[in-house]
Design a protein around this motif. Structure first.
Motif, PDB file in Angstrom:
ATOM      1  N   SER A 222    -162.966  21.669   6.295  1.00  0.00           N
ATOM      2  CA  SER A 222    -162.739  21.424   4.865  1.00  0.00           C
ATOM      3  C   SER A 222    -161.275  21.728   4.524  1.00  0.00           C
ATOM      4  O   SER A 222    -160.603  22.474   5.229  1.00  0.00           O
ATOM      5  CB  SER A 222    -163.666  22.307   4.020  1.00  0.00           C
ATOM      6  N   TRP A 223    -160.835  21.166   3.408  1.00  0.00           N
ATOM      7  CA  TRP A 223    -159.423  21.386   3.038  1.00  0.00           C
ATOM      8  C   TRP A 223    -159.160  22.858   2.712  1.00  0.00           C
ATOM      9  O   TRP A 223    -158.054  23.361   2.938  1.00  0.00           O
ATOM     10  CB  TRP A 223    -159.032  20.494   1.864  1.00  0.00           C
ATOM     11  N   GLN A 224    -160.185  23.572   2.202  1.00  0.00           N
ATOM     12  CA  GLN A 224    -159.985  24.991   1.905  1.00  0.00           C
ATOM     13  C   GLN A 224    -159.734  25.785   3.178  1.00  0.00           C
ATOM     14  O   GLN A 224    -158.852  26.654   3.228  1.00  0.00           O
ATOM     15  CB  GLN A 224    -161.195  25.562   1.160  1.00  0.00           C
ATOM     16  N   VAL A 225    -160.518  25.490   4.215  1.00  0.00           N
ATOM     17  CA  VAL A 225    -160.340  26.188   5.488  1.00  0.00           C
ATOM     18  C   VAL A 225    -159.005  25.832   6.109  1.00  0.00           C
ATOM     19  O   VAL A 225    -158.287  26.698   6.629  1.00  0.00           O
ATOM     20  CB  VAL A 225    -161.502  25.848   6.454  1.00  0.00           C
ATOM     21  N   ARG A 226    -158.653  24.537   6.066  1.00  0.00           N
ATOM     22  CA  ARG A 226    -157.375  24.118   6.643  1.00  0.00           C
ATOM     23  C   ARG A 226    -156.201  24.759   5.911  1.00  0.00           C
ATOM     24  O   ARG A 226    -155.211  25.172   6.521  1.00  0.00           O
ATOM     25  CB  ARG A 226    -157.263  22.597   6.603  1.00  0.00           C
ATOM     26  N   LEU A 227    -156.297  24.867   4.595  1.00  0.00           N
ATOM     27  CA  LEU A 227    -155.228  25.494   3.817  1.00  0.00           C
ATOM     28  C   LEU A 227    -155.101  26.965   4.166  1.00  0.00           C
ATOM     29  O   LEU A 227    -153.990  27.483   4.367  1.00  0.00           O
ATOM     30  CB  LEU A 227    -155.504  25.326   2.319  1.00  0.00           C
ATOM     31  N   GLN A 228    -156.232  27.662   4.245  1.00  0.00           N
ATOM     32  CA  GLN A 228    -156.215  29.082   4.597  1.00  0.00           C
ATOM     33  C   GLN A 228    -155.618  29.290   5.980  1.00  0.00           C
ATOM     34  O   GLN A 228    -154.763  30.163   6.169  1.00  0.00           O
ATOM     35  CB  GLN A 228    -157.641  29.636   4.552  1.00  0.00           C
ATOM     36  N   ASN A 229    -156.047  28.477   6.936  1.00  0.00           N
ATOM     37  CA  ASN A 229    -155.517  28.597   8.293  1.00  0.00           C
ATOM     38  C   ASN A 229    -154.018  28.301   8.347  1.00  0.00           C
ATOM     39  O   ASN A 229    -153.261  28.958   9.069  1.00  0.00           O
ATOM     40  CB  ASN A 229    -156.265  27.645   9.231  1.00  0.00           C
ATOM     41  N   THR A 230    -153.607  27.296   7.596  1.00  0.00           N
ATOM     42  CA  THR A 230    -152.187  26.933   7.577  1.00  0.00           C
ATOM     43  C   THR A 230    -151.334  28.072   7.041  1.00  0.00           C
ATOM     44  O   THR A 230    -150.284  28.404   7.608  1.00  0.00           O
ATOM     45  CB  THR A 230    -151.972  25.679   6.708  1.00  0.00           C
ATOM     46  N   LEU A 231    -151.755  28.690   5.950  1.00  0.00           N
ATOM     47  CA  LEU A 231    -150.976  29.791   5.366  1.00  0.00           C
ATOM     48  C   LEU A 231    -150.890  30.971   6.325  1.00  0.00           C
ATOM     49  O   LEU A 231    -149.838  31.627   6.420  1.00  0.00           O
ATOM     50  CB  LEU A 231    -151.617  30.230   4.046  1.00  0.00           C
ATOM     51  N   ILE A 232    -151.973  31.231   7.061  1.00  0.00           N
ATOM     52  CA  ILE A 232    -151.974  32.352   8.004  1.00  0.00           C
ATOM     53  C   ILE A 232    -151.069  32.062   9.197  1.00  0.00           C
ATOM     54  O   ILE A 232    -150.251  32.898   9.605  1.00  0.00           O
ATOM     55  CB  ILE A 232    -153.405  32.656   8.486  1.00  0.00           C
ATOM     56  N   LEU A 233    -151.187  30.855   9.768  1.00  0.00           N
ATOM     57  CA  LEU A 233    -150.409  30.571  10.976  1.00  0.00           C
ATOM     58  C   LEU A 233    -148.915  30.507  10.678  1.00  0.00           C
ATOM     59  O   LEU A 233    -148.094  30.873  11.521  1.00  0.00           O
ATOM     60  CB  LEU A 233    -150.901  29.281  11.642  1.00  0.00           C
ATOM     61  N   GLU A 234    -148.520  30.041   9.482  1.00  0.00           N
ATOM     62  CA  GLU A 234    -147.095  30.002   9.142  1.00  0.00           C
ATOM     63  C   GLU A 234    -146.521  31.410   9.012  1.00  0.00           C
ATOM     64  O   GLU A 234    -145.375  31.660   9.387  1.00  0.00           O
ATOM     65  CB  GLU A 234    -146.878  29.211   7.843  1.00  0.00           C
ATOM     66  N   LEU A 235    -147.335  32.326   8.492  1.00  0.00           N
ATOM     67  CA  LEU A 235    -146.885  33.723   8.459  1.00  0.00           C
ATOM     68  C   LEU A 235    -146.726  34.258   9.878  1.00  0.00           C
ATOM     69  O   LEU A 235    -145.794  35.015  10.172  1.00  0.00           O
ATOM     70  CB  LEU A 235    -147.895  34.579   7.679  1.00  0.00           C
ATOM     71  N   GLY A 236    -147.630  33.860  10.771  1.00  0.00           N
ATOM     72  CA  GLY A 236    -147.516  34.279  12.169  1.00  0.00           C
ATOM     73  C   GLY A 236    -146.269  33.726  12.824  1.00  0.00           C
ATOM     74  O   GLY A 236    -145.584  34.431  13.586  1.00  0.00           O
ATOM     75  N   TYR A 237    -145.957  32.456  12.567  1.00  0.00           N
ATOM     76  CA  TYR A 237    -144.745  31.865  13.133  1.00  0.00           C
ATOM     77  C   TYR A 237    -143.479  32.581  12.659  1.00  0.00           C
ATOM     78  O   TYR A 237    -142.469  32.611  13.358  1.00  0.00           O
ATOM     79  CB  TYR A 237    -144.662  30.384  12.766  1.00  0.00           C
ATOM     80  N   PHE A 238    -143.526  33.138  11.456  1.00  0.00           N
ATOM     81  CA  PHE A 238    -142.362  33.865  10.940  1.00  0.00           C
ATOM     82  C   PHE A 238    -142.015  35.062  11.825  1.00  0.00           C
ATOM     83  O   PHE A 238    -140.864  35.492  11.864  1.00  0.00           O
ATOM     84  CB  PHE A 238    -142.632  34.331   9.503  1.00  0.00           C
ATOM     85  N   LEU A 239    -143.044  35.616  12.523  1.00  0.00           N
ATOM     86  CA  LEU A 239    -142.777  36.743  13.426  1.00  0.00           C
ATOM     87  C   LEU A 239    -141.892  36.331  14.594  1.00  0.00           C
ATOM     88  O   LEU A 239    -141.258  37.180  15.235  1.00  0.00           O
ATOM     89  CB  LEU A 239    -144.103  37.305  13.953  1.00  0.00           C
ATOM     90  N   VAL A 240    -141.838  35.040  14.874  1.00  0.00           N
ATOM     91  CA  VAL A 240    -140.969  34.515  15.928  1.00  0.00           C
ATOM     92  C   VAL A 240    -139.679  33.965  15.336  1.00  0.00           C
ATOM     93  O   VAL A 240    -138.585  34.217  15.844  1.00  0.00           O
ATOM     94  CB  VAL A 240    -141.691  33.411  16.731  1.00  0.00           C
ATOM     95  N   LYS A 241    -139.802  33.225  14.253  1.00  0.00           N
ATOM     96  CA  LYS A 241    -138.650  32.492  13.707  1.00  0.00           C
ATOM     97  C   LYS A 241    -137.607  33.393  13.049  1.00  0.00           C
ATOM     98  O   LYS A 241    -136.403  33.188  13.227  1.00  0.00           O
ATOM     99  CB  LYS A 241    -139.155  31.448  12.693  1.00  0.00           C
ATOM    100  N   ILE A 242    -138.060  34.354  12.274  1.00  0.00           N
ATOM    101  CA  ILE A 242    -137.097  35.217  11.581  1.00  0.00           C
ATOM    102  C   ILE A 242    -136.263  36.046  12.563  1.00  0.00           C
ATOM    103  O   ILE A 242    -135.032  36.079  12.450  1.00  0.00           O
ATOM    104  CB  ILE A 242    -137.809  36.112  10.546  1.00  0.00           C
TER     105      ILE A 242
END
Length: 357
Positions: free
Chosen positions: A39-59
Motif C-alpha cells: 500500500s502507499w502508506q507502507v511504501r511511504l513509511q518505508n521510504t522515509l525510514i530508508l532515506e534516514l538510514g542512507y543519511f548515515l552513509v551520505k552525510i
C-alpha cells in the motif's frame, strides 16, 4: 558562534532537509513499480525510514570529502588517494545498508537485479548505481558549499573595501587646513586685548565649528541644513581677519533634511579664503550659492583672485576634494574655471544616484 558559521550551519541544514525531501519523493515514486503489492502508506513509511538510514552513509561521506578538500596542507596526490578511499568505503557502506538492511528488514524481500536474478552484495551494476547516487549527492553538497564560500568571500571583500574607503575618507577629512584654528585663536586673542564686544560671539561660533568638526563630522551623513549652518559660522569667523572682504551666501533649499557627507562643501569655502582672498588688498569678494531642487544639489562659489596666488597649494586642496567626491558621489560633476580675476567653482550632486555611498 561566529555569524558566518551560524550561516553555514543554517544553509547546510536547509540543504539536507530539501535533499531528504527530493530523495524521499524519488524513492517513493520508484517503489510503486518495485513493490506494487504494498500500500502507499507502507511504501511511504518505508521510504522515509530508508532515506534516514542512507543519511548515515551520505552525510559522513560528504563532510569527509569537504574536510579533505579544504585542507590546503594536504598534497594533491595524497588528496586524490584519500578521495578514492573515502568514496570506495562509502560505496561499500551504501551497498551493505541496501543489501542487508533495506531489502530483508524494511521490505522483507531479497534484493534482485531487474526483479529476477538475485543480486549479490557487490557486483558491477549495483556498485555503479550506489556510486552514482553518492556522487550526485556529493556534487550537490560541494556546489552548495563552494557557492556559500564564494558569497562569503564577496561579502568580506565588499566589507574590506567599505572599511578602506571609510579609512581613506577619514584621512582626507583630517587634512582640512589646521591653520584655521591657530589663526582664529590669535585673532580672538587680539580682540580680547582690545576688549572688543564681538569677542564672546566669535568664541561661541568657533566652539560651534569645532564641535561640528569633532563630533558631527564623524557621522557618515548629516542634514544639509546643519552643513550650511557650519559654513555660515565659518564665514563669520573668517570675516574677523578679512574686514575688507565682501561675502554673500544665498540658499534655496526645498529639502533641508537632505543628508550629505559632512565637510565636503566647506572645503570649497576654505579654499576660497585660503587661496583666493587671503592676501588681497583690493575689493575682494566671495559669492556662494547653494540650491537643492528635487534631490539635485547645485553649489557655486565665485571668489576674487590674488595676484600672487599659490596655484600648487590650490591644486592640492582640489585633489583632496575630488577624491572624496569620487568615493562618495558617483553622480556628481565638478568644474573649476580659472579666469584672469576670479575663480569659479560649480559642483552638482545627484542624490538619487544609486551608486552613491
Amino acid at each position: 558562534m561566529k555569524p558566518h558559521r551560524k550561516s553555514k550551519l543554517q544553509i547546510h541544514l536547509l540543504f539536507w532537509i530539501l535533499y531528504y525531501i527530493l530523495e524521499a519523493y524519488l524513492d517513493f515514486y520508484w517503489s510503486r513499480y518495485q513493490f506494487p503489492d504494498f500500500s502507499w502508506q507502507v511504501r511511504l513509511q518505508n521510504t522515509l525510514i530508508l532515506e534516514l538510514g542512507y543519511f548515515l552513509v551520505k552525510i559522513p561521506l560528504a563532510y569527509a570529502l569537504l574536510y579533505v578538500y579544504e585542507r590546503s596542507r594536504i598534497k594533491n596526490l595524497f588528496k586524490y588517494f584519500l578521495y578514492v578511499i573515502i568514496v570506495v568505503a562509502a560505496v561499500f557502506g551504501h551497498r551493505f545498508f541496501t543489501h542487508y538492511i533495506i531489502y530483508p528488514y524494511i521490505y522483507g524481500v531479497t534484493e534482485t537485479l531487474d526483479g529476477k536474478q538475485p543480486s549479490g552484495y557487490i557486483n558491477g551494476l549495483v556498485a555503479f548505481n550506489s556510486f552514482m547516487d553518492l556522487i550526485f549527492m556529493v556534487g550537490l553538497v560541494f556546489g552548495v558549499e563552494i557557492t556559500r564560500q564564494k558569497n562569503l568571500l564577496k561579502a568580506q571583500i565588499s566589507q574590506l573595501k567599505s572599511e578602506k574607503l571609510d579609512q581613506e575618507l577619514t584621512m582626507l577629512k583630517a587634512q582640512i587646513n589646521p591653520h584655521f584654528l591657530f589663526n582664529t585663536l590669535n585673532n580672538i586673542y587680539g580682540m580680547a586685548l582690545k576688549k572688543a564686544d564681538e569677542t564672546p560671539d566669535i568664541i561661541l561660533q568657533l566652539s560651534k565649528v569645532m564641535r561640528y568638526n569633532i563630533y558631527e563630522a564623524a557621522e557618515k551623513k548629516i542634514s544639509l541644513s546643519k552643513d550650511i549652518e557650519n559654513i555660515k559660522d565659518f564665514i563669520q569667523i573668517q570675516k574677523i581677519r578679512h574686514c575688507h572682504l565682501t561675502v554673500t551666501c544665498t540658499e534655496e533649499i526645498d529639502n533641508p533634511s537632505q543628508e550629505i557627507s559632512p565637510l565636503i562643501l566647506i572645503q570649497f569655502v576654505e579654499n576660497a579664503f585660503k587661496h583666493g582672498v587671503s592676501e588681497s588688498l583690493g575689493d575682494a569678494f566671495i559669492h556662494i550659492r547653494i540650491e537643492l531642487k528635487n534631490g539635485i544639489l547645485t553649489y557655486c562659489i565665485e571668489n576674487s583672485k590674488e595676484t600672487k596666488a599659490d596655484k600648487h597649494s590650490t591644486r592640492i586642496g582640489l585633489k583632496n576634494i575630488r577624491r572624496q567626491l569620487e568615493l562618495l558621489y558617483t553622480g556628481h560633476t565638478l568644474t573649476v574655471e580659472d579666469h584672469s580675476d576670479r575663480y569659479t567653482v560649480k559642483l552638482t550632486i545627484d542624490f538619487h544616484d544609486k551608486h552613491n555611498l
